[in-house]
Design an enzyme around this catalytic site. Sequence first.
Site, short mmCIF file in Angstrom:
data_model
loop_
_atom_site.label_atom_id
_atom_site.label_comp_id
_atom_site.label_asym_id
_atom_site.label_seq_id
_atom_site.Cartn_x
_atom_site.Cartn_y
_atom_site.Cartn_z
N ASP A 38 37.79 54.23 24.90
CA ASP A 38 37.71 54.14 23.28
C ASP A 38 36.52 54.66 22.80
O ASP A 38 35.44 54.61 23.59
CB ASP A 38 38.00 52.34 23.07
CG ASP A 38 38.06 52.32 21.53
OD1 ASP A 38 38.88 52.72 21.07
OD2 ASP A 38 37.14 51.37 21.11
N GLU A 95 38.59 59.38 23.83
CA GLU A 95 39.05 59.24 22.46
C GLU A 95 38.03 60.22 21.71
O GLU A 95 36.81 59.80 21.39
CB GLU A 95 38.78 57.93 21.81
CG GLU A 95 39.45 58.06 20.46
CD GLU A 95 39.10 56.76 19.64
OE1 GLU A 95 39.55 56.74 18.47
OE2 GLU A 95 38.53 55.98 20.35
#
Length: 308
Positions: A209, A239
């Site tokens: 993330d 990400e």
Amino acid sequence: MYHIFPDRFCRGEGPARLRAGAVENPDWEHGIPQFAPRPGDPLPNNVFFGGNLWGVTERLDFLCSLGVTVLYLSPIFEAASNHRYDTGDYERVDAYLGGDAAFSQLVAEAHRRGMRIILDGVFNHTGSDSRYFNREGHYPGVGAYQSQDSPYADWYTFRHFPDDYDCWWGIRILPRLNQQNPSCRHYFTAPGGIACRWLELGADGWRLDVADELPDVFLDELRQAVKDSSGGQGALIGEVWENAADKVAYGQRRCYLQGGQLDSVMNYPFRDAVLALLCRGDTERLVRVLTELYATYPRPVSDSLMNL
């Protein structure tokens, strides 16, 4: 690859325990999620529909019939919210998802079918309601919010203790971790740390993330640990919203794809180009984006992009 948001995929048969303060909405088909009075207002996100990892296991044959070979799970670790990006404890699968037992069964059954499991690694921030920060006081022990003598005090950045602290995008329930701090960083990246622990328990890789906000020293150490603990097979997918080959984040040129950090990334440029094609007939943008990506990404990266 098939992406699963656990709370809304399938409510399976198996033990699951809802934490205190959470609310269960039994109307799976027509229940309405929470909405803030105004966009951007604080929202507890404490209403759950009851999907769990037992349910994912029950649906593996269906997923196999679609040709799925990799499952990417949104966060599964203990947390106060239904989205679980506010991690409360990285060492436990959320009890409402079935806990560690449900995860173990899912891994075993997925691997038996030749499927792989990618976990969501939310290593940039925790929840304020966590064993590490413990602003709400729900955890035993002393969190960083409670005392400057806490073993986790240096894991966070306080401008003025205890209420003025660095958060992810200013969201107060998401205090940001200081991954430049060796103690904090090694909790995730050391041999036997969080990243290795869940690979050794059967996961096959991590989707990281907000990879842009993780420092290079963290990504360097994480890759080394993941590859060492998995015989080189553990996947690391970041990400990253732009072209990851020449990405500049916070004024720094990043080196994600030069062999020492990420195996691949989420392919947001492809998503945007496809939407432009379908919604506006913009063929030139599609050609331009695909040409740029495949001219700048190494072939192994291109072959393992997480396309949306």
